[in-house]
Design an enzyme around this catalytic site. Structure first.
Site, mmCIF file in Angstrom:
data_model
loop_
_atom_site.group_PDB
_atom_site.id
_atom_site.type_symbol
_atom_site.label_atom_id
_atom_site.label_comp_id
_atom_site.label_asym_id
_atom_site.label_seq_id
_atom_site.Cartn_x
_atom_site.Cartn_y
_atom_site.Cartn_z
ATOM 1 C CB SER A 147 23.495 49.771 -5.217
ATOM 2 O OG SER A 147 22.215 50.496 -5.011
ATOM 3 C CE1 TYR A 181 21.942 45.666 -8.223
ATOM 4 C CE2 TYR A 181 21.167 47.392 -7.041
ATOM 5 C CZ TYR A 181 21.988 46.964 -7.922
ATOM 6 O OH TYR A 181 22.657 47.786 -8.712
ATOM 7 C CE LYS A 185 25.337 45.477 -7.141
ATOM 8 N NZ LYS A 185 26.471 45.541 -8.087
#
Length: 266
Positions: A147, A181, A185
């Site tokens: 990401s 999150y 990543k």
């Protein structure tokens, strides 16, 4: 066309979102693939296969749903043995399965642990399990979906992606819902680099792919917030991942690739 004439691809989290669009992009090409669509439940996998077959009725490729829960070692082992028994090798593994959870919903420890379990540990164990099948391919490819939120370089200079100054005081306001999150990543980027160096001499090409801010379930909680980047159709990300599978980014092995030929800083 027999199975041996095709390239074999496994996409985790393939029944929706980016995984689904990646598979759609692959089966729209002239290259024949046999794609294992990784899913958690039989019904959702079969529904996704039927949807793809309706969307792309003319294709040299074939599809098959396969159950795999990346947080369950026994599920991963069953998936491995299914692929091994059917074809004996794997050309491409796309570690796409991912989640984003918020502490406000389920508690901080649960949210962070579950995000790491799926996004980092799951990808690590999937890769470790399937390396023997990748090494039997003539052109093995290993892809980790990361990401733009994972990049440390811009974050060291400004609070990305909102670019806001967080006011003094406690508790702090909710700036964005992606703390767990994005941390997973960033960790996944290191996992990708570890595998890049471990498998380079075996001829395995390894990448991180940063697909952009997409209109998927993962992106829904951030869309419209101050500082949020423009939302792209999930198909844009799917085409990017497919282009890596197809060989368009072979000069960027070991890097995090973006669309339009660009590379994301670590």
């Amino acid at each position: 066309m027999v199975l041996s004439d095709k390239k074999f691809v496994l996409v985790t989290g393939g029944s929706s979102g980016l995984g689904f669009e990646t598979i759609k992009a692959l089966i729209q090409t002239n290259q024949p693939y046999h794609v294992f669509l990784g899913c958690l439940f039989p019904d959702e996998g079969q529904s996704a296969v039927l949807s793809l077959q309706r969307d792309v009725p003319e294709t040299p490729s074939t599809l098959e749903s396969i159950l795999v829960d990346v947080t369950d070692d026994e599920s991963i082992d069953r998936c491995f043995h299914t692929v091994q028994s059917k074809i004996g090798h794997l050309d491409v593994l796309v570690n796409n399965a991912g989640i984003s959870l918020q502490a406000s919903e389920i508690g901080m420890r649960e949210a962070w642990n579950r995000c790491y379990d799926v996004n980092v540990t799951g990808a690590q164990i999937m890769t470790h399990t399937f390396v023997p099948l990748l090494l039997r391919s003539n052109d093995p490819r290993l892809i980790f979906i990361t990401s733009g939120l994972s990049s440390l370089t811009p974050m060291s200079n400004v609070y990305t992606p909102t670019r806001m100054t967080v006011p003094a005081g406690w508790p702090k306001p909710e700036v964005h819902p992606y703390r767990a999150y994005r941390a997973t990543k960033t960790a996944l980027n290191m996992v990708m680099l570890e595998w890049h160096w471990q498998l380079r001499e075996d001829g395995v090409k390894t990448w991180g792919v940063s697909p952009g801010f997409l209109a998927t379930n993962l992106g829904a909680s951030f869309a419209g917030m101050d500082g949020a980047p423009p939302v792209l159709p999930a198909s844009v990300g799917g085409r990017l991942v497919a282009s890596v599978v197809e060989g368009d980014r072979d000069t960027d092995v070991g890097k995090i690739v973006l669309k339009d030929g660009e590379v994301q800083p670590f």
